[in-house]
Design a protein around this motif. Structure first.
Motif, PDB file in Angstrom:
ATOM      1  N   GLU A 241      30.554  52.973  32.236  1.00  0.00           N
ATOM      2  CA  GLU A 241      30.640  52.060  31.200  1.00  0.00           C
ATOM      3  C   GLU A 241      32.101  51.285  30.703  1.00  0.00           C
ATOM      4  N   ASP A 242      33.076  52.129  31.126  1.00  0.00           N
ATOM      5  CA  ASP A 242      34.389  51.712  30.949  1.00  0.00           C
ATOM      6  C   ASP A 242      35.487  51.641  32.446  1.00  0.00           C
ATOM      7  N   GLN A 243      34.702  51.670  33.351  1.00  0.00           N
ATOM      8  CA  GLN A 243      35.155  51.930  34.706  1.00  0.00           C
ATOM      9  C   GLN A 243      34.683  50.982  35.681  1.00  0.00           C
ATOM     10  N   LEU A 244      35.481  50.339  36.290  1.00  0.00           N
ATOM     11  CA  LEU A 244      34.996  49.185  37.405  1.00  0.00           C
ATOM     12  C   LEU A 244      35.330  49.799  38.887  1.00  0.00           C
ATOM     13  N   ARG A 245      34.671  49.555  39.736  1.00  0.00           N
ATOM     14  CA  ARG A 245      35.118  49.896  41.176  1.00  0.00           C
ATOM     15  C   ARG A 245      35.339  48.664  42.011  1.00  0.00           C
ATOM     16  N   PHE A 246      36.470  48.482  42.349  1.00  0.00           N
ATOM     17  CA  PHE A 246      37.154  47.489  43.159  1.00  0.00           C
ATOM     18  C   PHE A 246      36.919  47.795  44.568  1.00  0.00           C
ATOM     19  N   VAL A 247      36.685  47.071  45.622  1.00  0.00           N
ATOM     20  CA  VAL A 247      36.681  47.269  46.905  1.00  0.00           C
ATOM     21  C   VAL A 247      37.547  46.029  47.718  1.00  0.00           C
ATOM     22  N   LEU A 248      38.737  46.104  47.976  1.00  0.00           N
ATOM     23  CA  LEU A 248      39.490  44.900  48.553  1.00  0.00           C
ATOM     24  C   LEU A 248      39.775  44.939  49.809  1.00  0.00           C
ATOM     25  N   ARG A 249      40.216  43.629  50.518  1.00  0.00           N
ATOM     26  CA  ARG A 249      40.468  43.675  51.961  1.00  0.00           C
ATOM     27  C   ARG A 249      42.189  43.166  51.988  1.00  0.00           C
ATOM     28  N   GLU A 250      42.756  43.031  50.620  1.00  0.00           N
ATOM     29  CA  GLU A 250      44.091  42.589  50.864  1.00  0.00           C
ATOM     30  C   GLU A 250      44.764  43.287  49.506  1.00  0.00           C
ATOM     31  N   GLY A 251      46.192  42.989  49.524  1.00  0.00           N
ATOM     32  CA  GLY A 251      47.020  44.017  48.587  1.00  0.00           C
ATOM     33  C   GLY A 251      48.038  43.218  48.149  1.00  0.00           C
ATOM     34  N   ARG A 252      47.664  42.210  47.232  1.00  0.00           N
ATOM     35  CA  ARG A 252      48.792  41.763  46.745  1.00  0.00           C
ATOM     36  C   ARG A 252      49.457  42.387  45.567  1.00  0.00           C
ATOM     37  N   LYS A 253      50.652  42.091  45.246  1.00  0.00           N
ATOM     38  CA  LYS A 253      51.491  42.892  44.265  1.00  0.00           C
ATOM     39  C   LYS A 253      50.648  42.773  42.764  1.00  0.00           C
ATOM     40  N   ARG A 254      50.337  44.199  42.459  1.00  0.00           N
ATOM     41  CA  ARG A 254      49.744  44.370  41.135  1.00  0.00           C
ATOM     42  C   ARG A 254      48.360  43.590  41.058  1.00  0.00           C
ATOM     43  N   GLN A 255      47.641  43.227  42.402  1.00  0.00           N
ATOM     44  CA  GLN A 255      46.810  42.496  42.182  1.00  0.00           C
ATOM     45  C   GLN A 255      45.485  42.679  41.284  1.00  0.00           C
ATOM     46  N   ILE A 256      45.138  44.271  41.181  1.00  0.00           N
ATOM     47  CA  ILE A 256      43.854  44.559  40.496  1.00  0.00           C
ATOM     48  C   ILE A 256      44.184  44.103  38.843  1.00  0.00           C
ATOM     49  N   ARG A 257      45.545  44.731  38.542  1.00  0.00           N
ATOM     50  CA  ARG A 257      45.960  44.428  37.122  1.00  0.00           C
ATOM     51  C   ARG A 257      45.975  43.004  36.763  1.00  0.00           C
ATOM     52  N   ARG A 258      46.319  42.257  37.635  1.00  0.00           N
ATOM     53  CA  ARG A 258      46.563  40.715  37.318  1.00  0.00           C
ATOM     54  C   ARG A 258      45.127  40.149  37.288  1.00  0.00           C
ATOM     55  N   MET A 259      44.152  40.492  38.205  1.00  0.00           N
ATOM     56  CA  MET A 259      42.768  39.979  38.334  1.00  0.00           C
ATOM     57  C   MET A 259      42.217  40.016  36.823  1.00  0.00           C
ATOM     58  N   CYS A 260      42.317  41.562  36.508  1.00  0.00           N
ATOM     59  CA  CYS A 260      41.705  42.182  35.199  1.00  0.00           C
ATOM     60  C   CYS A 260      42.479  41.010  34.054  1.00  0.00           C
ATOM     61  N   GLU A 261      43.346  40.843  33.759  1.00  0.00           N
ATOM     62  CA  GLU A 261      43.972  40.174  32.784  1.00  0.00           C
ATOM     63  C   GLU A 261      43.527  38.753  32.890  1.00  0.00           C
ATOM     64  N   LEU A 262      43.382  38.089  33.925  1.00  0.00           N
ATOM     65  CA  LEU A 262      42.566  37.003  34.202  1.00  0.00           C
ATOM     66  C   LEU A 262      41.220  36.740  33.294  1.00  0.00           C
ATOM     67  N   VAL A 263      40.445  37.750  33.136  1.00  0.00           N
ATOM     68  CA  VAL A 263      39.210  37.889  32.559  1.00  0.00           C
ATOM     69  C   VAL A 263      39.108  38.759  31.209  1.00  0.00           C
ATOM     70  N   GLY A 264      40.298  38.903  30.523  1.00  0.00           N
ATOM     71  CA  GLY A 264      40.447  39.490  29.539  1.00  0.00           C
ATOM     72  C   GLY A 264      40.164  41.293  29.402  1.00  0.00           C
ATOM     73  N   LEU A 265      40.614  41.829  30.604  1.00  0.00           N
ATOM     74  CA  LEU A 265      40.526  43.249  30.732  1.00  0.00           C
ATOM     75  C   LEU A 265      42.134  43.915  30.862  1.00  0.00           C
ATOM     76  N   LYS A 266      42.095  45.031  30.027  1.00  0.00           N
ATOM     77  CA  LYS A 266      43.267  45.509  30.252  1.00  0.00           C
ATOM     78  C   LYS A 266      43.239  47.013  31.046  1.00  0.00           C
ATOM     79  N   VAL A 267      43.797  47.126  32.206  1.00  0.00           N
ATOM     80  CA  VAL A 267      43.811  48.245  32.835  1.00  0.00           C
ATOM     81  C   VAL A 267      44.659  49.407  32.234  1.00  0.00           C
ATOM     82  N   VAL A 268      43.912  50.513  32.149  1.00  0.00           N
ATOM     83  CA  VAL A 268      44.631  51.832  31.497  1.00  0.00           C
ATOM     84  C   VAL A 268      44.517  53.072  32.344  1.00  0.00           C
ATOM     85  N   GLY A 269      44.032  52.854  33.666  1.00  0.00           N
ATOM     86  CA  GLY A 269      44.068  53.815  34.571  1.00  0.00           C
ATOM     87  C   GLY A 269      43.563  53.150  35.956  1.00  0.00           C
ATOM     88  N   LEU A 270      44.246  53.756  37.157  1.00  0.00           N
ATOM     89  CA  LEU A 270      43.996  53.240  38.562  1.00  0.00           C
ATOM     90  C   LEU A 270      44.233  53.751  39.489  1.00  0.00           C
TER      91      LEU A 270
END
Length: 297
Positions: A241-270
């Motif tokens: 309920e509070d944890q997403l699973r990401f599978v990526l094939r690229e590695g942009r700088k702080r990519q996951i955190r920035r992706m989450c910000e774009l949809v209104g999510l704040k990353v509290v653990g990665l």
């Protein structure tokens, strides 16, 4: 008036030396020339392209997957590389279709290079020290080796030198970090054409009222841009309920955190839990182990 001196014929003189023949007699016996011995020929290094044409040999070797740029330069300098059958030179430029041979000695040296898996804690940077924070490689000590490491390799101090991170983890992220001396592995994991999956568990908080809309979850999978560049398709789903699973094939700088910000999510653990088919598993936080011979990314 004729000279009264007696005519001297060719032959021994009073000193016993023989006078050289002259005139017609000498012409009948010309002096023999001794040919010069041929000078040894040292072939010039193979320059199969002008200085201002072609591509650097080390770059061609990298593009063919023979070695990293640094390794290629080291091997060329050590005399382990031939181009079209001739010894290569450092900095040499070649045409793309040349025949490149690598001495087996270079391969043997490559085989001795190690790759380590580290469970990186928060507070360490992946690469060089920065802003007062230590690189994660300082944790590679005999005391931090996982006691259940299945590898039978004996630790050598040289295994802790020249380790490069094959894929970064932010200072405030944890999980699987690959440290390697093998340029081929680094290129395979982080090269521009790499297709290796990286899997993350991401604990999030929704900064807007309600729950994350299904449409935004679809955008996380495909449809977002960073710095004006379209992101490659990802695989994003809820792990709980509070944890997403990401599978990526690229590695942009702080990519996951920035992706989450774009949809209104704040990353509290990665936490990164997998790279290719190699998993973090039970490796304890702050400890490391060797990549097994049967493991492939």
């Amino acid at each position: 008036m004729a000279s009264s001196r007696p005519r001297q014929e060719d032959g021994p003189t009073r000193t016993g030396r023989v006078q050289p023949k002259t005139g017609a007699v000498a012409a009948a016996h010309p002096r023999r020339e001794v040919p010069e011995a041929p000078r040894p020929h040292t072939p010039a290094p193979a320059r199969v392209a002008p200085d201002d044409a072609g591509v650097r040999l080390s770059k061609v070797m990298t593009e063919r997957g023979l070695a990293s740029r640094r390794e290629a330069d080291d091997w060329i300098d050590a005399g382990w590389v031939k181009v079209n059958g001739q010894m290569a030179t450092l900095g040499q430029r070649v045409m793309p279709d040349v025949v490149i041979e690598v001495d087996p000695a270079a391969r043997q040296q490559q085989a001795r290079r190690v790759t380590l898996l580290l469970h990186k804690p928060i507070g360490y940077v992946s690469g060089q020290a920065e802003d007062g924070y230590e690189p994660a490689s300082v944790l590679v000590t005999p005391g931090n080796r996982w006691t259940e490491d299945p590898s039978r390799k004996e630790f050598h101090p040289g295994h802790a030198r020249g380790l490069a991170p094959a894929g970064r983890l932010d200072i405030d992220s944890t999980g699987l970090l690959v440290l390697t001396q093998d340029g081929r592995i680094a290129k395979h994991l982080i090269g521009n054409d790499s297709e290796v999956e990286k899997e993350y568990l991401v604990r999030v908080e929704y900064t807007r009222p309600g729950q994350l809309p299904e449409e935004d979850l679809k955008r996380l999978n495909h449809g977002l841009e960073l710095d004006g560049v379209q992101l490659r398709p990802a695989k994003v789903s809820w792990a709980n309920e509070d944890q997403l699973r990401f599978v990526l094939r690229e590695g942009r700088k702080r990519q996951i955190r920035r992706m989450c910000e774009l949809v209104g999510l704040k990353v509290v653990g990665l936490k990164r839990v997998r790279i290719g088919s190699v998993v973090l598993g039970k490796l304890p936080l702050g400890q490391w182990r060797y990549l097994r011979d049967d493991e492939r990314f």
